[in-house]
Design a protein around this motif. Structure first.
Motif, PDB file in Angstrom:
ATOM      1  N   GLY A 158      47.365  -1.151  12.790  1.00 40.29           N
ATOM      2  CA  GLY A 158      47.746  -1.979  11.660  1.00 40.29           C
ATOM      3  C   GLY A 158      47.015  -3.299  11.596  1.00 40.29           C
ATOM      4  N   LEU A 159      46.417  -3.719  12.684  1.00 39.10           N
ATOM      5  CA  LEU A 159      45.725  -5.010  12.740  1.00 39.10           C
ATOM      6  C   LEU A 159      44.237  -4.902  12.420  1.00 39.10           C
ATOM      7  N   ALA A 160      43.643  -3.769  12.688  1.00 38.53           N
ATOM      8  CA  ALA A 160      42.193  -3.657  12.598  1.00 38.53           C
ATOM      9  C   ALA A 160      41.758  -3.047  11.274  1.00 38.53           C
ATOM     10  N   ARG A 161      40.526  -3.358  10.886  1.00 43.99           N
ATOM     11  CA  ARG A 161      39.940  -2.764   9.692  1.00 43.99           C
ATOM     12  C   ARG A 161      39.442  -1.368  10.044  1.00 43.99           C
ATOM     13  N   PRO A 162      39.847  -0.342   9.287  1.00 37.92           N
ATOM     14  CA  PRO A 162      39.417   1.021   9.585  1.00 37.92           C
ATOM     15  C   PRO A 162      37.892   1.128   9.592  1.00 37.92           C
ATOM     16  N   MET A 163      37.382   1.940  10.503  1.00 38.72           N
ATOM     17  CA  MET A 163      35.947   2.127  10.620  1.00 38.72           C
ATOM     18  C   MET A 163      35.520   3.361   9.815  1.00 38.72           C
ATOM     19  N   PRO A 164      34.484   3.261   8.999  1.00 37.48           N
ATOM     20  CA  PRO A 164      34.003   4.431   8.253  1.00 37.48           C
ATOM     21  C   PRO A 164      33.691   5.599   9.189  1.00 37.48           C
ATOM     22  N   THR A 165      33.960   6.806   8.717  1.00 32.18           N
ATOM     23  CA  THR A 165      33.768   7.998   9.549  1.00 32.18           C
ATOM     24  C   THR A 165      32.326   8.123  10.027  1.00 32.18           C
ATOM     25  N   THR A 166      31.397   7.859   9.130  1.00 33.43           N
ATOM     26  CA  THR A 166      29.969   7.969   9.494  1.00 33.43           C
ATOM     27  C   THR A 166      29.620   6.998  10.611  1.00 33.43           C
ATOM     28  N   LEU A 167      30.109   5.746  10.506  1.00 31.34           N
ATOM     29  CA  LEU A 167      29.828   4.747  11.537  1.00 31.34           C
ATOM     30  C   LEU A 167      30.496   5.118  12.851  1.00 31.34           C
ATOM     31  N   ASN A 168      31.722   5.637  12.757  1.00 27.97           N
ATOM     32  CA  ASN A 168      32.447   6.069  13.955  1.00 27.97           C
ATOM     33  C   ASN A 168      31.689   7.186  14.662  1.00 27.97           C
ATOM     34  N   THR A 169      31.185   8.137  13.883  1.00 25.19           N
ATOM     35  CA  THR A 169      30.421   9.245  14.471  1.00 25.19           C
ATOM     36  C   THR A 169      29.133   8.741  15.115  1.00 25.19           C
ATOM     37  N   LEU A 170      28.467   7.795  14.436  1.00 25.01           N
ATOM     38  CA  LEU A 170      27.242   7.228  14.977  1.00 25.01           C
ATOM     39  C   LEU A 170      27.509   6.521  16.304  1.00 25.01           C
ATOM     40  N   TYR A 171      28.600   5.724  16.345  1.00 28.37           N
ATOM     41  CA  TYR A 171      28.955   5.049  17.590  1.00 28.37           C
ATOM     42  C   TYR A 171      29.273   6.056  18.705  1.00 28.37           C
TER      43      TYR A 171
END
Length: 376
Positions: A158-171
């Motif tokens: 609830g505190l953090a900004r959601p990370m885009p799926t593409t960026l999450n996969t890249l990370y």
């Protein structure tokens, strides 16, 4: 990697700054690998920090950047203090905390679970550098932080900004790739140094064995080596039925040489005597210093007549060989014995010894195969 005071590349130089010349191979390897892991993760942390900031996660970027500063400070402190235990603990603690702090800043497991690969370095390092019990404790700490993360997960999301799926996969792909690259580097240096340590150990063992089997003055095999070789030749004689003979010889009037010229010259005489004998033997023959000025020669595939002929040639060669720098005319006496079936090395050498003293009794500078020494 061996601490030598000079290294072929900057990485080796850096990794060996915490190594001392007196470190045993295992400790040297541990210091190098811990420095490699710490340097590798701290360097990657700078990259991740900049990347997180560039993609809109400043807090998440500040965490690995801060980690990098503290980690490099810990490495430099280790180089100065050489306190390896403190260095290990501080780095394991940092490596364990960093992934969890980063994951919490990203909003929990949904965005940050991929960074957990780095937390595994803490128990793995404990297993390598300490023992199984220490690794178990660090693994329990890892599990405890996982439980805390699970409890806080809903709140963190609830505190953090959601990370885009593409960026999450890249990370995810980058974390896994870099993690495996670092692990591969660790294994490379581990195997490289282990192999070098094993080679050094083998060379040391070979050197020790050579020292144990060699007379330090003449460089010839010593009595211990003679005993080993004699037993081997006896086995060969029994297996193939070939004759085996033994010569015993020494320098005539050697005590007089020592008294007149001194022990240093006496040593040079013995070295020259041994070299002369060795030069007149076949490759299959075996020369050893038996003790004092006495030498033993084993003659495989040689009966008594062949042994006497060889001894006579050696006697003439010794007599005609001058001692460089000194007016010394060497002569030598030889005792010859053919080894009998069922005879021990000691018995054969004893007969050769009696024959040699018979040669001395008869006037020296001659060869004898008579072992009846009752009149000596």
């Amino acid at each position: 990697m061996r601490w030598t005071g000079g290294h072929s590349n900057p990485l080796d130089w850096w990794l060996n700054l915490g190594v001392s010349p007196q470190d045993p191979p295992d400790l040297r390897l541990k210091k190098v690998v811990m420095t490699l892991v710490s340097t590798g993760i701290a360097t990657l942390a700078i990259f991740w920090g900049i990347l997180y900031i560039a993609t809109g996660y400043p807090l998440s970027g500040a965490i690995p950047l801060g980690y990098s500063v503290v980690s490099f400070a810990s490495i430099l402190h280790f180089f100065r203090s050489k306190q390896f235990d403190l260095f290990c603990f501080s780095q394991q603690l940092l490596i364990l905390i960093l992934p969890f702090a980063l994951m919490w800043s990203l909003g929990g497991f949904a965005n940050g679970s991929v960074v957990m690969i780095w937390a595994f370095f803490a128990p793995l390092a404990a297993l390598f550098f300490l023992d199984l019990e220490a690794a178990r404790r660090w693994f329990i700490a890892f599990i405890a932080l996982l439980i805390v993360s699970a409890i806080l997960d809903s709140w963190l999301q609830g505190l953090a900004r959601p990370m885009p799926t593409t960026l999450n996969t890249l990370y995810f792909l980058m974390n896994m790739g870099m993690g495996f690259i670092l692990i591969s580097l660790v294994l490379y240096y581990f195997v490289k140094d282990r192999n070098k340590a094993y080679r050094e150990l083998e060379q040391t063992q070979e050197h020790i064995h050579h020292m144990m089997m060699t007379d330090p003055l003449t460089g010839m095999p010593n009595r211990r080596h003679l005993e080993q070789r004699f037993n081997e030749e006896l086995d060969r004689k029994q297996r193939y039925g070939e004759p085996l003979s033994v010569l015993m010889t020494d320098v005539d009037f050697f005590k007089t040489i020592n008294d007149r010229y001194g022990h240093a010259v006496g040593d040079e005489v013995l070295k020259a005597f041994a070299k002369t004998l060795q030069g007149g033997l076949r490759s299959s023959d075996f020369l050893a210093r038996y003790g004092g000025e006495e030498f033993i020669v084993l003659l495989p595939a040689s009966d008594l007549d062949a042994a006497r002929n060889l001894a006579e040639r050696l006697r003439k060669t010794v007599k005609s060989t001058p001692i460089e720098g000194y007016d010394i005319q060497l002569t030598s006496s030889f005792g010859v014995a053919e080894v009998q079936t069922g005879e021990s090395p000691e018995q054969a050498i004893s007969r050769a010894d009696k024959a040699m003293y018979n040669a001395k009794h008869e006037g020296r500078d001659q060869v004898s195969s008579k072992d009846d020494s009752a009149h000596i």
